[in-house]
Enzyme design. Structure first.
Site, mmCIF file in Angstrom:
data_model
loop_
_atom_site.group_PDB
_atom_site.id
_atom_site.type_symbol
_atom_site.label_atom_id
_atom_site.label_comp_id
_atom_site.label_asym_id
_atom_site.label_seq_id
_atom_site.Cartn_x
_atom_site.Cartn_y
_atom_site.Cartn_z
ATOM 1 N N ARG A 17 0.451 -1.111 -0.071
ATOM 2 C CA ARG A 17 -0.267 -0.196 -0.286
ATOM 3 C C ARG A 17 0.766 0.844 -0.126
ATOM 4 N NH1 ARG A 17 -3.344 -0.446 4.954
ATOM 5 N NH2 ARG A 17 -5.235 1.307 4.365
ATOM 6 N N GLY A 82 2.218 -15.313 7.949
ATOM 7 C CA GLY A 82 2.255 -14.964 9.295
ATOM 8 C C GLY A 82 3.232 -14.955 10.454
ATOM 9 N N GLY A 142 -5.957 -6.835 16.594
ATOM 10 C CA GLY A 142 -6.320 -8.392 17.811
ATOM 11 C C GLY A 142 -7.023 -7.973 18.446
ATOM 12 N N ASN A 370 38.736 20.431 -4.260
ATOM 13 C CA ASN A 370 39.605 19.135 -3.824
ATOM 14 C C ASN A 370 38.928 18.017 -5.078
ATOM 15 O OD1 ASN A 370 36.520 20.364 -3.763
ATOM 16 N ND2 ASN A 370 36.476 17.930 -2.172
HETATM 17 C C1 UD1 Z 1 -0.912 -8.103 13.416
HETATM 18 C C2 UD1 Z 1 -1.095 -9.160 14.387
HETATM 19 C C3 UD1 Z 1 -2.429 -8.086 15.449
HETATM 20 C C4 UD1 Z 1 -2.064 -6.680 15.764
HETATM 21 C C5 UD1 Z 1 -1.367 -6.091 14.542
HETATM 22 C C6 UD1 Z 1 -0.555 -4.408 15.061
HETATM 23 C C7 UD1 Z 1 -0.820 -11.218 14.024
HETATM 24 C C8 UD1 Z 1 -1.231 -12.542 13.849
HETATM 25 N N1 UD1 Z 1 -1.422 -10.365 14.160
HETATM 26 O O1 UD1 Z 1 -1.500 -7.824 12.455
HETATM 27 O O2 UD1 Z 1 -2.683 -8.704 16.412
HETATM 28 O O3 UD1 Z 1 -3.469 -6.357 15.870
HETATM 29 O O4 UD1 Z 1 -0.281 -6.773 13.887
HETATM 30 O O5 UD1 Z 1 -0.277 -3.619 14.196
HETATM 31 O O6 UD1 Z 1 0.418 -10.912 14.593
HETATM 32 N N2 UD1 Z 1 5.032 -9.951 8.869
HETATM 33 C C9 UD1 Z 1 6.191 -10.622 8.318
HETATM 34 N N3 UD1 Z 1 5.759 -12.222 8.583
HETATM 35 C C10 UD1 Z 1 4.647 -12.164 8.136
HETATM 36 C C11 UD1 Z 1 3.572 -11.576 8.575
HETATM 37 C C12 UD1 Z 1 3.685 -10.094 8.728
HETATM 38 O O7 UD1 Z 1 7.297 -9.935 8.604
HETATM 39 O O8 UD1 Z 1 4.655 -13.339 7.380
HETATM 40 C C13 UD1 Z 1 5.470 -8.225 9.287
HETATM 41 C C14 UD1 Z 1 4.616 -7.316 8.423
HETATM 42 O O9 UD1 Z 1 5.604 -6.984 7.948
HETATM 43 C C15 UD1 Z 1 5.036 -6.061 10.301
HETATM 44 C C16 UD1 Z 1 4.273 -7.164 10.626
HETATM 45 O O10 UD1 Z 1 4.808 -8.257 10.914
HETATM 46 O O11 UD1 Z 1 5.665 -5.817 10.146
HETATM 47 C C17 UD1 Z 1 2.341 -7.322 11.056
HETATM 48 O O12 UD1 Z 1 2.295 -8.421 10.563
HETATM 49 P P1 UD1 Z 1 0.759 -7.407 9.621
HETATM 50 O O13 UD1 Z 1 0.825 -8.518 8.457
HETATM 51 O O14 UD1 Z 1 0.441 -6.778 9.381
HETATM 52 O O15 UD1 Z 1 -0.234 -7.895 11.052
HETATM 53 P P2 UD1 Z 1 -1.792 -7.814 11.005
HETATM 54 O O16 UD1 Z 1 -2.601 -8.211 10.193
HETATM 55 O O17 UD1 Z 1 -1.275 -6.234 11.449
#
Ligand code: UD1
Ligand code: CA
Length: 450
Positions: A17, A82, A142, A370
């Site tokens: 995004r 995840g 969450g 320089n």
């Molecule tokens: C996650 C939390 C949610 C919380 C929110 C806060 C989980 C399942 N959910 O949701 O409870 O309220 O963050 O912002 O943890 N990332 C990776 N690899 C992955 C997945 C994610 O590196 O496979 C990193 C993303 O780049 C990001 C962070 O982890 O920096 C969070 O991932 P994102 O997919 O944004 O989680 P949310 O759905 O926002």
């Protein structure tokens, strides 16, 4: 710190995004990548290890973050399955590590060191500590389901019941837990949920089923702000600048027009420093107590000592070092150069790859040449030297202590201490010639116009 700590920074996400070629965690606030903000907060815990989990743009992210800190370890998450799966990638790097692990997010720059310290304290009472916040708009965060001081479980919005969705205490994503325990819990996380992902949030229920305790430490929502779009990045930059301005004022700095002062993450301004309107601090600037930066200056990677005065309209580039009482005036650029005590470069000059001795005076329009197109060379100006206006110093070259150069001199050979260097042709005056020439030209014009 009671226990050794390891940081695990999740930085694998695509950040689609942002609509950018640049990986999301490298977008900047205050001149520093988002991920560096998170790492700087984590530094409050004096971590023994820092593992950054990379994925999208891994090469670029690793190169950029290594420049910030060459002790970082990296683990790659090839497919983003995840947050639990992401943390699991750090398992090998932390094999045998005894201590706590803290999970931070590369796109969540404002979590404070003080908040992380409160989480570390809460670890005395609980096996798993989760950072939560009261969300104004809980949306897709969450939800933290609590029972008194106990955290019972974390439910992702996608998987929540209506009752759970009504909860406003939300998950920031930041978690602290014994490292070996964390990896043990993660091994038990499944992906039977609405996203088909391995959720880090599931470790709370799993820990409790194993007889462990989980709890929540709350912080202000402003700290948990995550960046997903350019608009959020711009808003976060504004929030960051507002905070830095307030901090500077609190620390006894004079900001003539605070809303026009731009800070970097690591800007250090001493008490009673005076900063005029429209000053930009890029990364790596220290301005000592009582120094003055006048209006419209741009500073980066430089140090300005007590009593030094800069500007208006000056540019200090990386490696500029102004010792006590040094002066840099309007339309002057200083790069990789030291101005010793009381040295002055007051007007329209470029001083690069140079050292200027104590009390030396560099006249208007002086240029250190320089760069020969391939190599950079140094210029050395001795203490008390006087560099005449419009001098060109063709480096490598040295002007001795208390030496002088005449205006317009092109200095290609060293000037010994106390000598005067002149390289311009001797002046000749032709008597009455100007008037004669003018008369001739006017007569010519009259003839043409007739
Ligand atoms: C996650 C939390 C949610 C919380 C929110 C806060 C989980 C399942 N959910 O949701 O409870 O309220 O963050 O912002 O943890 N990332 C990776 N690899 C992955 C997945 C994610 O590196 O496979 C990193 C993303 O780049 C990001 C962070 O982890 O920096 C969070 O991932 P994102 O997919 O944004 O989680 P949310 O759905 O926002
Ligand atoms: Ca997110």
């Amino acid at each position: 710190m009671s226990r050794p700590t390891a940081l695990i920074l999740l930085a694998a996400g695509q950040g689609s995004r942002m609509n950018s070629e640049l990986p999301k965690v490298l977008h900047q606030i205050g001149g520093a990548p988002l991920a560096v903000h998170a790492l700087s907060a984590g530094a409050a815990l004096e971590p023994a290890h820092v593992v950054v989990v990379t994925g999208h743009g891994a090469d670029q992210v690793e190169a950029a973050l290594s420049k910030h800190d060459d002790t970082l370890s990296f683990a790659r998450q090839v497919e983003q399955n995840g947050t639990a799966h992401a943390v699991d990638q750090a398992r090998a790097a932390l094999e045998g590590f005894e201590g706590d692990a803290v999970v931070l997010y590369g796109d969540t720059p404002f979590v404070s060191g003080e908040t992380l310290e409160r989480m570390a304290e809460a670890r005395a009472e609980a096996d798993v500590v989760v950072l939560g916040f009261e969300a104004a708009v809980p949306g897709r965060y969450g939800r933290l389901i609590t029972d008194g001081a106990e955290l019972v479980k974390i439910v992702e919005a996608k998987d929540a019941t209506d009752d759970e969705l009504a909860v406003t205490l939300c998950n920031s994503g930041v978690v602290m837990c014994d490292a070996a325990t964390l990896f043990g819990l993660i091994a038990k996380v499944g992906n039977e949920n609405a996203s088909g992902e391995y959720y880090l949030t599931d470790i709370v229920e799993i820990a409790r089923a194993d007889g462990m305790r989980a709890t929540v430490v709350a912080c202000d929502e402003a700290e948990t702000l995550g960046i997903n779009t350019r608009a959020e990045l711009a808003a976060a930059e504004a929030a960051f600048q507002a905070r830095k301005r307030a901090e500077a004022l609190e620390n006894g700095v004079t900001l003539a027009q605070p809303e026009t002062t731009y800070f970097a993450l690591d800007t250090v301004l001493g008490r009673d420093a005076v900063i005029g309107p429209q000053v930009v601090f890029g990364p790596g600037v220290t301005v000592e107590s009582g120094a003055e930066i006048k209006a419209f200056c741009h500073l980066e990677g430089c140090h300005v000592a007590q009593g030094a005065v800069v500007g208006p309209y000056a540019r200090l580039r990386p490696g500029a070092e102004l010792e006590e009482g040094a002066k840099v005036g309007n339309f002057v650029e200083i790069k990789n150069a030291t101005l010793a005590e009381g040295a002055k470069v007051n007007h329209l000059s470029y001083v690069g790859d140079a050292s200027v001795g104590a009390g030396a005076n560099v006249g208007a329009g002086t240029i250190t040449c320089n760069y020969d197109g391939v190599f950079k060379h140094r210029t050395k100006i001795g203490a008390g030297a006087f560099i005449g206006s419009n001098t060109l110093l063709v480096a490598p070259v040295e002007v001795g202590a208390e030496a002088m150069t005449g205006s317009g001199t092109v200095v290609t050979d060293d000037v010994p201490d106390g000598d005067l260097a002149l390289s311009r042709p001797r002046q000749i005056n032709k008597a009455g010639f100007a008037r004669k020439l003018m008369a001739m030209l006017r007569a010519k014009k009259m003839k043409k116009d007739a």
